[in-house]
Design a protein around this motif. Structure first.
Motif, PDB file in Angstrom:
ATOM      1  N   ARG A  90       0.832  -1.206   0.000  1.00 25.62           N
ATOM      2  CA  ARG A  90       0.000   0.000   0.000  1.00 25.62           C
ATOM      3  C   ARG A  90       0.869   1.259   0.000  1.00 25.62           C
ATOM      4  N   LEU A  91       1.912   1.238   0.832  1.00 22.48           N
ATOM      5  CA  LEU A  91       2.760   2.424   0.951  1.00 22.48           C
ATOM      6  C   LEU A  91       3.540   2.681  -0.342  1.00 22.48           C
ATOM      7  N   HIS A  92       4.140   1.625  -0.892  1.00 24.58           N
ATOM      8  CA  HIS A  92       4.936   1.799  -2.116  1.00 24.58           C
ATOM      9  C   HIS A  92       4.045   2.088  -3.330  1.00 24.58           C
ATOM     10  N   ARG A  93       2.851   1.505  -3.321  1.00 24.68           N
ATOM     11  CA  ARG A  93       1.937   1.783  -4.444  1.00 24.68           C
ATOM     12  C   ARG A  93       1.469   3.251  -4.393  1.00 24.68           C
ATOM     13  N   HIS A  94       1.179   3.720  -3.172  1.00 19.92           N
ATOM     14  CA  HIS A  94       0.786   5.128  -3.010  1.00 19.92           C
ATOM     15  C   HIS A  94       1.914   6.047  -3.474  1.00 19.92           C
ATOM     16  N   LEU A  95       3.152   5.672  -3.115  1.00 21.99           N
ATOM     17  CA  LEU A  95       4.300   6.481  -3.515  1.00 21.99           C
ATOM     18  C   LEU A  95       4.463   6.473  -5.035  1.00 21.99           C
ATOM     19  N   TYR A  96       4.315   5.297  -5.629  1.00 26.74           N
ATOM     20  CA  TYR A  96       4.489   5.169  -7.090  1.00 26.74           C
ATOM     21  C   TYR A  96       3.443   5.975  -7.859  1.00 26.74           C
ATOM     22  N   ASN A  97       2.233   6.052  -7.313  1.00 26.45           N
ATOM     23  CA  ASN A  97       1.142   6.735  -8.009  1.00 26.45           C
ATOM     24  C   ASN A  97       1.124   8.250  -7.800  1.00 26.45           C
ATOM     25  N   ARG A  98       2.032   8.752  -6.997  1.00 29.07           N
ATOM     26  CA  ARG A  98       2.061  10.199  -6.773  1.00 29.07           C
ATOM     27  C   ARG A  98       2.455  10.939  -8.046  1.00 29.07           C
ATOM     28  N   ALA A  99       1.735  11.995  -8.344  1.00 24.41           N
ATOM     29  CA  ALA A  99       1.961  12.737  -9.596  1.00 24.41           C
ATOM     30  C   ALA A  99       3.179  13.633  -9.530  1.00 24.41           C
ATOM     31  N   ASP A 100       3.637  13.953  -8.310  1.00 23.07           N
ATOM     32  CA  ASP A 100       4.729  14.926  -8.196  1.00 23.07           C
ATOM     33  C   ASP A 100       6.115  14.290  -8.160  1.00 23.07           C
ATOM     34  N   LEU A 101       6.199  12.963  -8.379  1.00 24.37           N
ATOM     35  CA  LEU A 101       7.494  12.289  -8.309  1.00 24.37           C
ATOM     36  C   LEU A 101       8.303  12.509  -9.586  1.00 24.37           C
ATOM     37  N   SER A 102       9.631  12.545  -9.434  1.00 28.41           N
ATOM     38  CA  SER A 102      10.507  12.555 -10.603  1.00 28.41           C
ATOM     39  C   SER A 102      10.573  11.140 -11.179  1.00 28.41           C
ATOM     40  N   ASP A 103      11.075  11.029 -12.389  1.00 23.76           N
ATOM     41  CA  ASP A 103      11.185   9.706 -13.022  1.00 23.76           C
ATOM     42  C   ASP A 103      12.074   8.775 -12.200  1.00 23.76           C
ATOM     43  N   GLU A 104      13.129   9.312 -11.646  1.00 26.60           N
ATOM     44  CA  GLU A 104      14.045   8.500 -10.846  1.00 26.60           C
ATOM     45  C   GLU A 104      13.356   7.990  -9.578  1.00 26.60           C
ATOM     46  N   GLU A 105      12.631   8.851  -8.888  1.00 24.71           N
ATOM     47  CA  GLU A 105      11.925   8.445  -7.669  1.00 24.71           C
ATOM     48  C   GLU A 105      10.824   7.437  -7.977  1.00 24.71           C
ATOM     49  N   ARG A 106      10.144   7.630  -9.111  1.00 28.11           N
ATOM     50  CA  ARG A 106       9.081   6.698  -9.489  1.00 28.11           C
ATOM     51  C   ARG A 106       9.658   5.308  -9.794  1.00 28.11           C
ATOM     52  N   ALA A 107      10.828   5.281 -10.440  1.00 29.46           N
ATOM     53  CA  ALA A 107      11.477   4.002 -10.731  1.00 29.46           C
ATOM     54  C   ALA A 107      11.868   3.276  -9.445  1.00 29.46           C
ATOM     55  N   LEU A 108      12.374   4.045  -8.462  1.00 27.89           N
ATOM     56  CA  LEU A 108      12.732   3.438  -7.174  1.00 27.89           C
ATOM     57  C   LEU A 108      11.506   2.894  -6.455  1.00 27.89           C
ATOM     58  N   ALA A 109      10.403   3.624  -6.527  1.00 27.54           N
ATOM     59  CA  ALA A 109       9.159   3.164  -5.901  1.00 27.54           C
ATOM     60  C   ALA A 109       8.657   1.885  -6.568  1.00 27.54           C
ATOM     61  N   LEU A 110       8.728   1.847  -7.907  1.00 27.41           N
ATOM     62  CA  LEU A 110       8.306   0.645  -8.633  1.00 27.41           C
ATOM     63  C   LEU A 110       9.205  -0.541  -8.294  1.00 27.41           C
ATOM     64  N   LYS A 111      10.481  -0.286  -8.137  1.00 26.43           N
ATOM     65  CA  LYS A 111      11.433  -1.334  -7.770  1.00 26.43           C
ATOM     66  C   LYS A 111      11.080  -1.948  -6.419  1.00 26.43           C
ATOM     67  N   GLU A 112      10.745  -1.087  -5.451  1.00 25.64           N
ATOM     68  CA  GLU A 112      10.368  -1.577  -4.123  1.00 25.64           C
ATOM     69  C   GLU A 112       9.020  -2.290  -4.155  1.00 25.64           C
ATOM     70  N   LEU A 113       8.103  -1.795  -4.960  1.00 25.42           N
ATOM     71  CA  LEU A 113       6.792  -2.432  -5.085  1.00 25.42           C
ATOM     72  C   LEU A 113       6.931  -3.829  -5.673  1.00 25.42           C
ATOM     73  N   ALA A 114       7.778  -3.960  -6.689  1.00 25.52           N
ATOM     74  CA  ALA A 114       8.020  -5.278  -7.287  1.00 25.52           C
ATOM     75  C   ALA A 114       8.614  -6.231  -6.258  1.00 25.52           C
ATOM     76  N   ARG A 115       9.520  -5.693  -5.425  1.00 28.02           N
ATOM     77  CA  ARG A 115      10.128  -6.514  -4.374  1.00 28.02           C
ATOM     78  C   ARG A 115       9.084  -6.948  -3.355  1.00 28.02           C
ATOM     79  N   ASP A 116       8.153  -6.071  -3.028  1.00 25.82           N
ATOM     80  CA  ASP A 116       7.072  -6.424  -2.110  1.00 25.82           C
ATOM     81  C   ASP A 116       6.282  -7.617  -2.647  1.00 25.82           C
ATOM     82  N   PHE A 117       5.894  -7.532  -3.918  1.00 22.76           N
ATOM     83  CA  PHE A 117       5.120  -8.615  -4.537  1.00 22.76           C
ATOM     84  C   PHE A 117       5.908  -9.924  -4.521  1.00 22.76           C
ATOM     85  N   LEU A 118       7.199  -9.821  -4.812  1.00 23.99           N
ATOM     86  CA  LEU A 118       8.026 -11.026  -4.878  1.00 23.99           C
ATOM     87  C   LEU A 118       8.145 -11.679  -3.508  1.00 23.99           C
TER      88      LEU A 118
END
Length: 388
Positions: A90-118
């Motif tokens: 929930r936390l990483h998905r909320h972070l990933y979906n934020r509109a104000d993130l830079s591309d680099e921050e969004r990639a890091l959030a997606l990386k952590e979200l993928a790790r959560d699922f795994l």
């Protein structure tokens, strides 16, 4: 868990100090004045031994000051390390979906979200996340490596083969051993499903990895047997024994039976005796004794077991001798008792151990379930490995 607490203590202090150093005008930040108060409460809860409430307090810090994206990401990691996968997602998905993130921050959030699922075992969602992450140049190779692990876990061997080849061409890595095993797995599946033609088609690309692992000639021999090409199978089995004699127990029985069926029982017996003397492992001895007892009689097999016990004293050799003696005299109660006791006590040594992580398996395997390594199990049992 103590390490988690100190980690959780250090990160908020770091952010708290950073917040003060920024020196922003609190009036322009609305509710930012609450940050020190909430952060202090979180630290106090952590020191009082209430990590769950402390995490909730730090989440409040993130809510008050949304610009602390790094703290939000770290909190998600801590939740994941504590096994709270749903909250981490929930936390990483909320972070990933934020509109104000830079591309680099969004990639890091997606990386952590993928790790959560795994970590939570949602491999389909993890695969989808890593596929999306593979489109980010800076994370492309990392995503491919994680996808390869997922495909192996899910036994998606064709996808694993394609991904391993991409890593070879794009990262300069060598995955020949793994690719060889992936082809062997696909062939084994085809043979189990009686798709012999499909298995034969996979042999051609497998031949490019002929020297990668002893499993390659063994697998091709299986295809030959399924096609009724006994002579071809014999050639591949002999290739295994000549090049990698330690793997003889895995093919010796098949080879000896094929030679005997072709009218060369004497040659099969000679081969069994030669390898029993040369390799001398419990598995080779068992194969030799079972065939010789059937072809030459129990006394001949018992004699061989006794000779092996004298040359290579071991519990398995003594147990084999007692089993042959019991087969020759099944009414002997004392022999039956001793053979039973030996068999029960020998089980703990009749296992195979991964050379990389030490995982113990009751039977030989090409793939370690403990660490995921290929070819990490010795075909020798623990007793034979320690004795050899």
């Amino acid at each position: 868990m103590e390490l988690d607490y100190w980690y959780l203590l250090f990160v908020p202090i770091l952010f708290f100090a950073g917040w003060w150093c920024r020196g922003w005008d609190q009036r322009q930040r609305g509710g930012a004045a609450k940050v020190p108060e909430v952060c202090s409460r979180g630290l106090a809860l952590l020191l009082d031994g209430a990590p769950d409430k402390a995490i909730d307090a730090f989440i409040e810090v993130v809510r008050v000051d949304p610009e602390l994206t790094e703290l939000e990401r770290v909190l998600g990691n801590l939740m994941r390390s504590r096994g709270e996968f749903e909250r981490a997602v929930r936390l990483h998905r909320h972070l990933y979906n934020r509109a104000d993130l830079s591309d680099e921050e969004r990639a890091l959030a997606l990386k952590e979200l993928a790790r959560d699922f795994l970590c939570a075992g949602f491999f389909d969602r993890a695969e989808a996340a890593y596929r999306k992450l593979s489109n980010v140049p800076s994370e492309h190779l990392h995503a491919l490596r994680e996808l390869l692990k997922i495909y192996v876990t899910e036994h998606e061997w064709a996808a694993a083969t394609e991904t391993a080849r991409l890593l070879e061409t794009q990262a300069g890595e060598n995955h020949a051993n793994e690719i060889a095993h992936f082809y062997c797995e696909r062939i084994d599946i085809a043979l189990r499903m009686k798709k012999v033609e499909e298995a034969r088609l996979l042999v051609e690309p497998l031949l490019r990895y002929r020297d990668a692992t002893p499993r390659v000639p063994m697998t091709i021999a299986k295809v030959a047997v399924a096609e009724g090409a006994g002579e071809e199978a014999v050639r591949w089995w002999k290739d295994v024994i000549e090049k990698t004699p330690d793997y003889a127990p895995l093919v010796l029985g098949h080879l000896a039976d094929a030679m005997a069926a072709a009218g060369n029982q004497a040659g099969a017996v000679d081969l069994l005796l030669e390898l029993t003397e040369k390799v001398g492992t419990a598995d080779v001895l068992e194969v030799a004794l079972s065939r010789i007892a059937g072809w030459k009689g129990v006394p001949a097999a018992e004699k061989l077991a006794r000779e092996m016990l004298e040359k290579h004293p071991s519990l398995s050799a003594y147990m084999a001798m007692m089993q042959m003696r019991l087969k020759g005299n099944p009414e002997d109660e004392m022999t039956k008792l001793v053979a039973g006791l030996l068999e029960r006590n020998a089980r703990k040594w009749s296992r195979h151990q991964c050379k990389r992580c030490g995982f113990l398996a009751s039977s030989f395997s090409w793939h370690c379930l403990g660490c995921g390594a290929w070819d990490s199990f010795s075909p020798r049992r623990i007793e034979d490995t320690r004795r050899g």
